[in-house]
Design a protein around this motif. Structure first.
Motif, PDB file in Angstrom:
ATOM      1  N   GLY A  31     -10.709  11.186 -24.953  1.00 41.05           N
ATOM      2  CA  GLY A  31     -10.302  11.041 -23.385  1.00 41.05           C
ATOM      3  C   GLY A  31     -11.041  11.872 -22.469  1.00 41.05           C
ATOM      4  N   ALA A  32     -12.011  12.318 -22.987  1.00 44.16           N
ATOM      5  CA  ALA A  32     -12.873  13.301 -22.007  1.00 44.16           C
ATOM      6  C   ALA A  32     -14.556  13.099 -22.594  1.00 44.16           C
ATOM      7  CB  ALA A  32     -12.575  14.633 -21.916  1.00 44.16           C
ATOM      8  N   VAL A  33     -15.309  13.482 -21.538  1.00 43.90           N
ATOM      9  CA  VAL A  33     -16.760  13.566 -22.088  1.00 43.90           C
ATOM     10  C   VAL A  33     -17.073  14.904 -22.414  1.00 43.90           C
ATOM     11  CG1 VAL A  33     -19.184  12.816 -21.383  1.00 43.90           C
ATOM     12  CG2 VAL A  33     -17.199  11.380 -20.793  1.00 43.90           C
ATOM     13  N   GLY A  34     -16.743  15.888 -21.449  1.00 43.02           N
ATOM     14  CA  GLY A  34     -17.339  17.302 -21.805  1.00 43.02           C
ATOM     15  C   GLY A  34     -16.247  18.112 -22.760  1.00 43.02           C
ATOM     16  N   ALA A  35     -16.757  19.309 -22.913  1.00 39.12           N
ATOM     17  CA  ALA A  35     -15.893  20.179 -23.878  1.00 39.12           C
ATOM     18  C   ALA A  35     -14.677  20.557 -23.052  1.00 39.12           C
ATOM     19  CB  ALA A  35     -16.805  21.584 -24.112  1.00 39.12           C
ATOM     20  N   CYS A  36     -13.528  20.507 -23.658  1.00 35.74           N
ATOM     21  CA  CYS A  36     -12.203  20.701 -23.153  1.00 35.74           C
ATOM     22  C   CYS A  36     -11.660  21.583 -23.842  1.00 35.74           C
ATOM     23  CB  CYS A  36     -11.313  19.463 -23.643  1.00 35.74           C
ATOM     24  SG  CYS A  36     -11.662  17.973 -22.775  1.00 35.74           S
ATOM     25  N   TRP A  37     -11.030  22.538 -22.751  1.00 36.42           N
ATOM     26  CA  TRP A  37     -10.426  23.763 -22.913  1.00 36.42           C
ATOM     27  C   TRP A  37      -9.587  24.264 -22.004  1.00 36.42           C
ATOM     28  CZ3 TRP A  37     -12.362  28.305 -20.315  1.00 36.42           C
ATOM     29  CH2 TRP A  37     -13.462  27.956 -19.349  1.00 36.42           C
ATOM     30  N   ALA A  38      -9.008  25.426 -21.786  1.00 34.88           N
ATOM     31  CA  ALA A  38      -7.817  25.805 -21.070  1.00 34.88           C
ATOM     32  C   ALA A  38      -7.939  27.050 -20.543  1.00 34.88           C
ATOM     33  CB  ALA A  38      -6.667  25.435 -21.364  1.00 34.88           C
ATOM     34  N   ILE A  39      -7.564  27.691 -19.507  1.00 32.58           N
ATOM     35  CA  ILE A  39      -7.324  29.043 -19.057  1.00 32.58           C
ATOM     36  C   ILE A  39      -5.917  29.300 -18.527  1.00 32.58           C
ATOM     37  CG2 ILE A  39      -7.929  30.935 -17.417  1.00 32.58           C
ATOM     38  CD1 ILE A  39     -10.570  29.433 -16.787  1.00 32.58           C
ATOM     39  N   LEU A  40      -5.329  30.081 -19.184  1.00 32.74           N
ATOM     40  CA  LEU A  40      -3.773  30.328 -19.115  1.00 32.74           C
ATOM     41  C   LEU A  40      -3.662  31.630 -18.296  1.00 32.74           C
ATOM     42  CD1 LEU A  40      -2.280  29.670 -22.627  1.00 32.74           C
ATOM     43  CD2 LEU A  40      -2.936  28.106 -20.662  1.00 32.74           C
ATOM     44  N   GLY A  41      -2.885  31.718 -17.322  1.00 30.93           N
ATOM     45  CA  GLY A  41      -2.601  32.918 -16.479  1.00 30.93           C
ATOM     46  C   GLY A  41      -3.208  32.813 -15.092  1.00 30.93           C
ATOM     47  N   PRO A  42      -2.465  33.092 -13.912  1.00 34.18           N
ATOM     48  CA  PRO A  42      -1.171  33.034 -14.196  1.00 34.18           C
ATOM     49  C   PRO A  42      -0.323  31.669 -14.286  1.00 34.18           C
ATOM     50  CG  PRO A  42      -1.717  33.368 -12.137  1.00 34.18           C
ATOM     51  CD  PRO A  42      -2.976  33.489 -12.698  1.00 34.18           C
ATOM     52  N   ASP A  43      -1.117  30.718 -14.192  1.00 34.35           N
ATOM     53  CA  ASP A  43      -0.722  29.367 -14.230  1.00 34.35           C
ATOM     54  C   ASP A  43      -1.606  28.659 -15.355  1.00 34.35           C
ATOM     55  OD1 ASP A  43       1.182  29.158 -11.848  1.00 34.35           O
ATOM     56  OD2 ASP A  43      -1.046  29.249 -10.609  1.00 34.35           O
ATOM     57  N   VAL A  44      -1.491  27.092 -15.535  1.00 34.45           N
ATOM     58  CA  VAL A  44      -2.172  26.760 -16.715  1.00 34.45           C
ATOM     59  C   VAL A  44      -3.314  25.874 -16.033  1.00 34.45           C
ATOM     60  CG1 VAL A  44      -1.877  25.192 -18.508  1.00 34.45           C
ATOM     61  CG2 VAL A  44      -0.070  26.599 -18.128  1.00 34.45           C
ATOM     62  N   SER A  45      -4.732  26.201 -16.177  1.00 35.08           N
ATOM     63  CA  SER A  45      -5.633  25.370 -15.868  1.00 35.08           C
ATOM     64  C   SER A  45      -6.457  24.589 -16.909  1.00 35.08           C
ATOM     65  CB  SER A  45      -6.498  26.203 -15.313  1.00 35.08           C
ATOM     66  OG  SER A  45      -5.910  26.972 -13.936  1.00 35.08           O
ATOM     67  N   PHE A  46      -6.427  23.152 -17.093  1.00 32.56           N
ATOM     68  CA  PHE A  46      -7.147  22.549 -17.996  1.00 32.56           C
ATOM     69  C   PHE A  46      -8.648  22.323 -17.332  1.00 32.56           C
ATOM     70  CE2 PHE A  46      -2.982  20.357 -19.045  1.00 32.56           C
ATOM     71  CZ  PHE A  46      -2.952  20.860 -20.498  1.00 32.56           C
ATOM     72  N   MET A  47      -9.546  22.680 -18.480  1.00 30.36           N
ATOM     73  CA  MET A  47     -11.005  22.674 -18.155  1.00 30.36           C
ATOM     74  C   MET A  47     -11.671  21.650 -18.990  1.00 30.36           C
ATOM     75  SD  MET A  47     -10.643  25.186 -16.045  1.00 30.36           S
ATOM     76  CE  MET A  47     -12.468  25.702 -15.638  1.00 30.36           C
ATOM     77  N   GLU A  48     -12.778  21.036 -18.229  1.00 25.59           N
ATOM     78  CA  GLU A  48     -13.701  19.945 -19.211  1.00 25.59           C
ATOM     79  C   GLU A  48     -15.209  20.704 -18.578  1.00 25.59           C
ATOM     80  OE1 GLU A  48     -14.983  15.567 -19.247  1.00 25.59           O
ATOM     81  OE2 GLU A  48     -13.155  15.982 -18.230  1.00 25.59           O
TER      82      GLU A  48
END
Length: 235
Positions: free
Chosen positions: A183-200
């Motif tokens: 469901g995504a073209v790039g490398a998917c990951w996340a940053i936690l703190g202080p919120d949740v940020s989904f990254m691609e």
């Protein structure tokens, strides 16, 4: 743990994708990194393992063992032909240091992240590294998986799709897959703190696919096709 933590799951031997994410982390500094399992099973197991071992020497890194890590290090053959053949190939590529590193990984980690509190990190579900929690998994199916979980946030992977859900007051977060996303073209990951940020993180997928075709990995064309045209649904 600190204010921010980067969460990288399901790298699956895609060194270019891992490198791209780590380069992005140079401009998005974090206090630590969680590697959520399934690192070496894929077309470039050696450079991925070398990069992760080097990262461990340079920063605060917490590793979790995924089912593929266990299967590669154990040279497991009692699986379907595709998985077994790649297991065997990866096992033969990796050094004894790499294999021992995979065998030493923990099944889960519990970390405190500022703004979010205590977080439980697992690969599949809290009760099995092979059990996937999906966007479509019913709450009735999920509840037995969460039995005994004390944390109010659970981070899981294995299904390769980014999502955020809440079940009975527990927040479920899947950062997606770095190396074989769906469901995504790039490398998917996340940053936690202080919120949740989904990254691609985007990278040169055509060049990566070409390199995979020359890697010698069994079913190279299937890996290259996945990277060029990621499926909609997770595995």
């Amino acid at each position: 743990m600190g204010k921010k933590v980067a969460v990288l799951y399901d790298i699956h031997g895609n060194d270019a994708a891992l490198q791209a994410v780590l380069e992005e982390l140079r401009i998005r500094p974090v206090d630590g990194v969680v590697i959520g399992g399934d690192v070496a099973w894929g077309p470039e197991p050696v450079p991925v393992m070398d990069r992760l071992i080097k990262l461990k020497r340079e920063t605060e890194v917490y590793f979790i063992r995924g089912n593929a890590d266990r299967e590669v290090a154990g040279r497991e053959r009692e699986l379907d032909e595709f998985v077994s053949d790649v297991n065997e190939w990866c096992y033969n590529q990796l050094s004894s240091e790499h294999l021992e590193f995979l065998r030493s990984l923990k099944e889960h980690q519990v970390l405190e992240v500022e703004g979010l509190g205590e977080i439980l990190f697992v690969h599949g579900s809290p009760r099995s590294d092979e059990e996937g929690i999906r966007c479509s998994t019913s709450e009735d199916e999920i509840r037995p998986m969460l039995k005994g979980v004390k944390q109010r946030i659970l981070v899981c992977g294995h299904t390769h799709v980014q999502f955020y859900r809440q079940v009975d007051g527990i927040r479920l977060i899947n950062p997606g897959s770095v190396g074989l996303p769906s469901g995504a073209v790039g490398a998917c990951w996340a940053i936690l703190g202080p919120d949740v940020s989904f990254m691609e993180t985007l990278y040169d997928i055509d060049k990566t696919a070409e390199r995979i075709m020359g890697s010698g990995v069994p079913y190279a064309s299937a890996f290259a096709a996945h990277i060029r045209r990621p499926p909609i649904q997770g595995p």
